[in-house]
Design an enzyme around this catalytic site. Structure first.
Site, PDB file in Angstrom:
ATOM      1  N   HIS A  37      -5.758  -5.747   4.230  1.00  0.00           N
ATOM      2  CA  HIS A  37      -5.490  -5.547   2.798  1.00  0.00           C
ATOM      3  C   HIS A  37      -5.238  -6.840   2.040  1.00  0.00           C
ATOM      4  CE1 HIS A  37      -4.573  -2.386  -0.192  1.00  0.00           C
ATOM      5  NE2 HIS A  37      -3.862  -3.329  -0.773  1.00  0.00           N
ATOM      6  N   ASP A  39      -5.250  -8.139  -2.173  1.00  0.00           N
ATOM      7  CA  ASP A  39      -5.332  -7.671  -3.565  1.00  0.00           C
ATOM      8  C   ASP A  39      -5.892  -8.696  -4.543  1.00  0.00           C
ATOM      9  OD1 ASP A  39      -4.487  -4.903  -4.020  1.00  0.00           O
ATOM     10  OD2 ASP A  39      -2.657  -5.500  -2.967  1.00  0.00           O
ATOM     11  N   GLU A 145      -7.887   1.540  -2.721  1.00  0.00           N
ATOM     12  CA  GLU A 145      -6.455   1.847  -2.622  1.00  0.00           C
ATOM     13  C   GLU A 145      -6.094   2.790  -3.762  1.00  0.00           C
ATOM     14  OE1 GLU A 145      -3.668  -1.420  -3.181  1.00  0.00           O
ATOM     15  OE2 GLU A 145      -2.179  -0.333  -1.998  1.00  0.00           O
ATOM     16  N   HIS A 172      -1.782   5.980  -4.161  1.00  0.00           N
ATOM     17  CA  HIS A 172      -0.925   4.791  -4.275  1.00  0.00           C
ATOM     18  C   HIS A 172       0.481   5.369  -4.423  1.00  0.00           C
ATOM     19  CE1 HIS A 172       0.728   1.018  -6.157  1.00  0.00           C
ATOM     20  NE2 HIS A 172       0.199   0.586  -5.036  1.00  0.00           N
ATOM     21  N   HIS A 213       0.940   4.313   1.944  1.00  0.00           N
ATOM     22  CA  HIS A 213       1.311   4.863   0.626  1.00  0.00           C
ATOM     23  C   HIS A 213       1.466   6.376   0.566  1.00  0.00           C
ATOM     24  CE1 HIS A 213       1.421   1.368  -2.070  1.00  0.00           C
ATOM     25  NE2 HIS A 213       0.411   0.860  -1.372  1.00  0.00           N
ATOM     26  N   HIS A 234      -1.981  -1.307   5.382  1.00  0.00           N
ATOM     27  CA  HIS A 234      -0.915  -2.287   5.097  1.00  0.00           C
ATOM     28  C   HIS A 234       0.448  -1.588   5.070  1.00  0.00           C
ATOM     29  CE1 HIS A 234      -2.040  -0.637   1.226  1.00  0.00           C
ATOM     30  NE2 HIS A 234      -1.173  -1.353   0.537  1.00  0.00           N
ATOM     31  N   ASP A 346      -1.418  -7.696   2.913  1.00  0.00           N
ATOM     32  CA  ASP A 346      -1.069  -7.441   1.496  1.00  0.00           C
ATOM     33  C   ASP A 346      -1.010  -8.748   0.696  1.00  0.00           C
ATOM     34  OD1 ASP A 346      -0.697  -5.671  -0.558  1.00  0.00           O
ATOM     35  OD2 ASP A 346       1.218  -4.890   0.135  1.00  0.00           O
TER      36      ASP A 346
HETATM   37 ZN   LIG Z   1      -0.417  -1.134  -1.450  1.00  0.00          ZN
END
Ligand SMILES: [Zn+2]
Length: 414
Positions: A37, A39, A145, A172, A213, A234, A346
């Site tokens: 993961h 972002d 995600e 999420h 999540h 993650h 992450d």
């Molecule tokens: Zn996340």
């Protein structure tokens, strides 16, 4: 691969034994590393950020820390497969913009690969990751995600697969029409009937189901339905840090049966209770000053970030260090077994990293700490990438064995 000439060499931890460090680096560079993961697609879309830009010194909108990712740091990290997160939050969904947001992010990832073909290559299969390692290239992989992105449509899910998306985190932080989030309201008592259909269709396609999540009930519902190994892209271990974003021991045991992989999140707040508590206390204490800064820099987000960063630096908290990541790996190894743990950093999804880690370039610290604790080379390679590759290959096989079904949308499947 040599890191000479790279702006970001890996830093040996203070007090480390040079011989152990060198051995760890050797294992690290040989291994296929898959990180679950990252972002960075957010800034790629929102700020026209280009991965060739040196990200150190830039500041995230909401966190005040430099980005963790750019091409040089990606190279220094030794990662072969980086999952770029096609992140769609609950607020975007509630604003009715979930699917277009996902489309923007997918395009941004493709554009980076097109701009930097000497280093990046789009990958959609386990074999492509193995091939990229041989070619000394980095795979950009994509995972959605937030299941909001498909807007209750299996047609959309299939098209996301065709665009190259290879996992989907079902929620999420907000529960939606067919799955409940870890801290959201209970809307479906886990997965709804349509949610189960989504899981079956993901199995048929060869798209991995990601239980980061989601609520514990959804984790269990997914494990009841899925014919393929699942992942947590993650998430860390609730047995070490009791947080709803982490995976409890009873689910870890089921993931072992399922053949899946829990990819440990590096965020200090998910790793360590003390860091989390001190962070919350600081935010409460500094709220009046933060409110004031928000007013002062209402039209200057960069200025706000810089001011917030200075305020936090003047009010330091205890931030757990990188060794805590390996405490979580140890725990998952103990409860589920060495075949069911991986890494899901992450990077660029969190405001700060464990002490000792500046960004992707410091990933080798995790390898060093495993090696120092006596993990064998084979075990280390499993954690760094081979476990993920095994689960991915198994999901591909399950997909190959399944027939096309006819379902389309939530309206038709209640
Ligand atoms: Zn996340």
């Amino acid at each position: 691969m040599t890191l000479a000439g790279s702006a970001f060499g890996q830093t040996m931890p203070a007090g480390a034994d040079t011989r152990v460090w060198d051995e760890a680096l050797k294992i690290h560079r040989k291994a296929i590393i898959v990180d679950g993961h990252n972002d960075i697609p957010g800034p790629l879309v929102d700020e026209d950020f280009d991965l060739a830009t040196n990200s150190v010194g830039r500041f995230q909108k909401n966190g005040g820390t430099p980005f963790h990712t750019d091409l040089a740091r990606l190279k220094a990290s030794g990662v072969t497969g980086e999952f770029m997160s096609i992140y769609v939050g609950g607020d975007t969904w509630l604003a009715g913009k979930a699917m277009p947001r996902a489309m923007d992010m997918i395009d941004a990832v493709y554009r980076e690969a097109e701009k930097h073909p000497e280093q990046l290559t789009m990958c959609t299969a386990a074999a492509e990751i193995r091939r990229a390692k041989k070619m000394n290239k980095t795979c950009a992989l994509m995972g959605i995600e937030g299941g909001y992105a498909i807007e209750n449509s299996l047609h959309a899910l299939r098209n996301f697969y065709r665009l190259g998306v290879r996992y989907m985190t079902l929620t999420h932080n907000v529960s939606h029409d067919w799955a409940d989030a870890h801290n959201g309201e209970v809307k479906n008592n886990g997965l709804s009937e349509f949610g189960k259909e989504v899981v079956r269709e993901m199995n048929r396609l060869g798209m991995l189901i990601d239980i980061s999540h989601v609520s514990v009930k959804v984790m269990n519902d997914v494990l009841d339905v899925s014919k393929a190994p699942i992942i947590a892209s993650h998430s860390s271990a609730r047995g070490v840090r009791d947080h709803t974003r982490n995976v409890p021991d009873d689910v870890l045991k089921r993931v072992a049966q399922n053949g899946g992989v829990i990819m440990v999140n590096f965020y200090p707040g998910f790793l360590d209770e003390r860091t989390s508590k001190e962070d919350t206390d600081r935010s409460t204490r500094l709220k009046p000053q933060l409110d004031e800064l928000r007013k002062q820099f209402a039209n200057d987000p960069q200025g706000y970030n810089e001011a917030e960063r200075k305020l936090f630096a003047a009010n330091p908290i205890y931030i757990t260090d990188y060794r805590r990541i390996v405490d979580h790996i140890d725990h998952i190894k103990k409860v589920a077994g060495i075949d069911h743990v991986g890494i899901g950093s992450d990077f660029d999804g969190v405001p700060y990293l464990p002490t000792g880690m500046k960004g992707m370039e410091d990933l080798a610290l995790v390898t060093y700490e495993m090696h120092r604790r006596g993990y064998t080379e084979e075990e280390i390679r499993k954690v760094l990438g081979e476990n993920f590759l095994r689960a991915f290959e198994q999901a591909e096989r399950v997909a190959g064995n399944r027939q096309i079904s006819g379902q389309g949308s939530l309206k038709k499947i209640k």
